[in-house]
Scaffold this motif. Sequence first.
Motif, mmCIF file in Angstrom:
data_model
loop_
_atom_site.group_PDB
_atom_site.id
_atom_site.type_symbol
_atom_site.label_atom_id
_atom_site.label_comp_id
_atom_site.label_asym_id
_atom_site.label_seq_id
_atom_site.Cartn_x
_atom_site.Cartn_y
_atom_site.Cartn_z
ATOM 1 N N VAL A 151 0.840 -1.202 0.000
ATOM 2 C CA VAL A 151 0.000 0.000 0.000
ATOM 3 C C VAL A 151 0.875 1.252 0.000
ATOM 4 O O VAL A 151 0.654 2.171 -0.793
ATOM 5 C CB VAL A 151 -0.983 -0.006 1.193
ATOM 6 N N SER A 152 1.884 1.284 0.840
ATOM 7 C CA SER A 152 2.800 2.424 0.861
ATOM 8 C C SER A 152 3.511 2.577 -0.485
ATOM 9 O O SER A 152 3.636 3.682 -1.023
ATOM 10 C CB SER A 152 3.814 2.239 1.986
ATOM 11 N N TRP A 153 3.961 1.468 -1.039
ATOM 12 C CA TRP A 153 4.663 1.480 -2.325
ATOM 13 C C TRP A 153 3.744 2.018 -3.417
ATOM 14 O O TRP A 153 4.141 2.856 -4.233
ATOM 15 C CB TRP A 153 5.143 0.058 -2.632
ATOM 16 N N LEU A 154 2.479 1.576 -3.408
ATOM 17 C CA LEU A 154 1.534 2.052 -4.418
ATOM 18 C C LEU A 154 1.168 3.523 -4.216
ATOM 19 O O LEU A 154 0.853 4.213 -5.182
ATOM 20 C CB LEU A 154 0.279 1.179 -4.426
ATOM 21 N N ARG A 155 1.230 4.016 -2.991
ATOM 22 C CA ARG A 155 1.020 5.456 -2.775
ATOM 23 C C ARG A 155 2.113 6.257 -3.478
ATOM 24 O O ARG A 155 1.851 7.308 -4.058
ATOM 25 C CB ARG A 155 0.989 5.783 -1.287
ATOM 26 N N HIS A 156 3.349 5.776 -3.400
ATOM 27 C CA HIS A 156 4.443 6.440 -4.115
ATOM 28 C C HIS A 156 4.212 6.380 -5.620
ATOM 29 O O HIS A 156 4.446 7.364 -6.333
ATOM 30 C CB HIS A 156 5.784 5.792 -3.769
ATOM 31 N N VAL A 157 3.758 5.234 -6.104
ATOM 32 C CA VAL A 157 3.451 5.087 -7.532
ATOM 33 C C VAL A 157 2.367 6.095 -7.923
ATOM 34 O O VAL A 157 2.501 6.818 -8.916
ATOM 35 C CB VAL A 157 3.013 3.635 -7.849
ATOM 36 N N ALA A 158 1.294 6.156 -7.144
ATOM 37 C CA ALA A 158 0.190 7.073 -7.441
ATOM 38 C C ALA A 158 0.651 8.522 -7.453
ATOM 39 O O ALA A 158 0.196 9.324 -8.277
ATOM 40 C CB ALA A 158 -0.938 6.875 -6.419
ATOM 41 N N SER A 159 1.564 8.871 -6.555
ATOM 42 C CA SER A 159 2.026 10.266 -6.491
ATOM 43 C C SER A 159 2.861 10.667 -7.703
ATOM 44 O O SER A 159 3.064 11.846 -7.946
ATOM 45 C CB SER A 159 2.817 10.513 -5.207
ATOM 46 N N ALA A 160 3.321 9.687 -8.474
ATOM 47 C CA ALA A 160 4.123 9.979 -9.668
ATOM 48 C C ALA A 160 3.264 10.175 -10.913
ATOM 49 O O ALA A 160 3.781 10.545 -11.965
ATOM 50 C CB ALA A 160 5.128 8.848 -9.907
ATOM 51 N N LEU A 161 1.963 9.929 -10.810
ATOM 52 C CA LEU A 161 1.078 10.016 -11.973
ATOM 53 C C LEU A 161 0.568 11.425 -12.235
ATOM 54 O O LEU A 161 0.337 12.201 -11.304
ATOM 55 C CB LEU A 161 -0.154 9.139 -11.761
ATOM 56 N N LYS A 162 0.332 11.717 -13.508
ATOM 57 C CA LYS A 162 -0.468 12.883 -13.874
ATOM 58 C C LYS A 162 -1.905 12.582 -13.456
ATOM 59 O O LYS A 162 -2.280 11.418 -13.271
ATOM 60 C CB LYS A 162 -0.418 13.112 -15.386
ATOM 61 N N PRO A 163 -2.748 13.598 -13.327
ATOM 62 C CA PRO A 163 -4.127 13.352 -12.888
ATOM 63 C C PRO A 163 -4.882 12.306 -13.708
ATOM 64 O O PRO A 163 -5.667 11.552 -13.164
ATOM 65 C CB PRO A 163 -4.786 14.727 -13.007
ATOM 66 N N GLN A 164 -4.648 12.242 -14.996
ATOM 67 C CA GLN A 164 -5.348 11.261 -15.823
ATOM 68 C C GLN A 164 -4.467 10.049 -16.152
ATOM 69 O O GLN A 164 -4.791 9.254 -17.030
ATOM 70 C CB GLN A 164 -5.839 11.917 -17.119
ATOM 71 N N GLY A 165 -3.359 9.908 -15.441
ATOM 72 C CA GLY A 165 -2.424 8.816 -15.700
ATOM 73 C C GLY A 165 -2.988 7.457 -15.325
ATOM 74 O O GLY A 165 -4.011 7.344 -14.650
ATOM 75 N N ARG A 166 -2.300 6.429 -15.787
ATOM 76 C CA ARG A 166 -2.720 5.051 -15.544
ATOM 77 C C ARG A 166 -1.553 4.225 -15.020
ATOM 78 O O ARG A 166 -0.391 4.457 -15.385
ATOM 79 C CB ARG A 166 -3.235 4.398 -16.828
ATOM 80 N N VAL A 167 -1.898 3.247 -14.177
ATOM 81 C CA VAL A 167 -0.943 2.261 -13.678
ATOM 82 C C VAL A 167 -1.411 0.901 -14.163
ATOM 83 O O VAL A 167 -2.567 0.526 -13.935
ATOM 84 C CB VAL A 167 -0.882 2.243 -12.132
ATOM 85 N N GLY A 168 -0.533 0.171 -14.831
ATOM 86 C CA GLY A 168 -0.836 -1.199 -15.227
ATOM 87 C C GLY A 168 0.003 -2.150 -14.389
ATOM 88 O O GLY A 168 1.214 -1.941 -14.238
ATOM 89 N N ILE A 169 -0.637 -3.149 -13.828
ATOM 90 C CA ILE A 169 0.075 -4.157 -13.043
ATOM 91 C C ILE A 169 -0.172 -5.510 -13.680
ATOM 92 O O ILE A 169 -1.322 -5.958 -13.793
ATOM 93 C CB ILE A 169 -0.371 -4.159 -11.568
ATOM 94 N N VAL A 170 0.921 -6.143 -14.118
ATOM 95 C CA VAL A 170 0.867 -7.477 -14.702
ATOM 96 C C VAL A 170 1.559 -8.421 -13.736
ATOM 97 O O VAL A 170 2.671 -8.144 -13.285
ATOM 98 C CB VAL A 170 1.598 -7.522 -16.073
ATOM 99 N N ASP A 171 0.891 -9.517 -13.417
ATOM 100 C CA ASP A 171 1.525 -10.518 -12.573
ATOM 101 C C ASP A 171 0.903 -11.883 -12.853
ATOM 102 O O ASP A 171 -0.151 -11.976 -13.470
ATOM 103 C CB ASP A 171 1.414 -10.153 -11.093
ATOM 104 N N PHE A 172 1.575 -12.915 -12.378
ATOM 105 C CA PHE A 172 1.129 -14.287 -12.623
ATOM 106 C C PHE A 172 -0.086 -14.635 -11.779
ATOM 107 O O PHE A 172 -0.154 -14.291 -10.600
ATOM 108 C CB PHE A 172 2.264 -15.274 -12.335
ATOM 109 N N THR A 173 -1.047 -15.323 -12.397
ATOM 110 C CA THR A 173 -2.249 -15.749 -11.694
ATOM 111 C C THR A 173 -1.945 -16.948 -10.803
ATOM 112 O O THR A 173 -0.942 -17.635 -10.983
ATOM 113 C CB THR A 173 -3.365 -16.154 -12.670
ATOM 114 N N LYS A 174 -2.845 -17.191 -9.880
ATOM 115 C CA LYS A 174 -2.736 -18.363 -9.018
ATOM 116 C C LYS A 174 -3.456 -19.564 -9.635
ATOM 117 O O LYS A 174 -3.388 -20.656 -9.104
ATOM 118 C CB LYS A 174 -3.310 -18.060 -7.633
#
Length: 148
Positions: free
Chosen positions: A64-87
């Motif tokens: 959660v803390s790490w993603l807050r840093h990620v969010a703070s780096a975005l422009k207002p209309q920016g996007r974050v894509g997270i790709v990871d392996f399924t279970k």
Amino acid sequence: VGPNGRVYAEDIQNPMLEAIRYRVGREGLGNVDTVLGTSEDPMLPGELDAILIVDVYAEGGDPVSWLRHVASALKPQGRVGIVDFTKEGAGPGPPMDQRVDAEDVITDAQAAGLRLVSHETFLTYQFLLVFGLDHPTATTALGRRLRP
């Protein structure tokens, strides 16, 4: 990103950044900067249009803390894509007990001020979650004021 765009290739391991620098030089790319982050903070510059995180979600500390840093780096209309392996299923990737559940990523991202835009399942062994800022004109959890 095209010739006028800028790419920030971030990792927490210098050997990985060296490999990226080697490839960037070999390919003659002049628009890629490497960034040494930490497992607590990716150390990204601000005002980014998009951030793509691939196969590393479970490797960090407090997501959660790490993603807050990620969010703070975005422009207002920016996007974050997270790709990871399924279970679900087999295939390549880490052992099943080391994989992250997509629902846990969504919960963490929402706690960090991100909202789910889409949950894509077209990848055979991975999921793609796309997030935007929950309130793009608000102040982020780290106190950075975002422009409308």
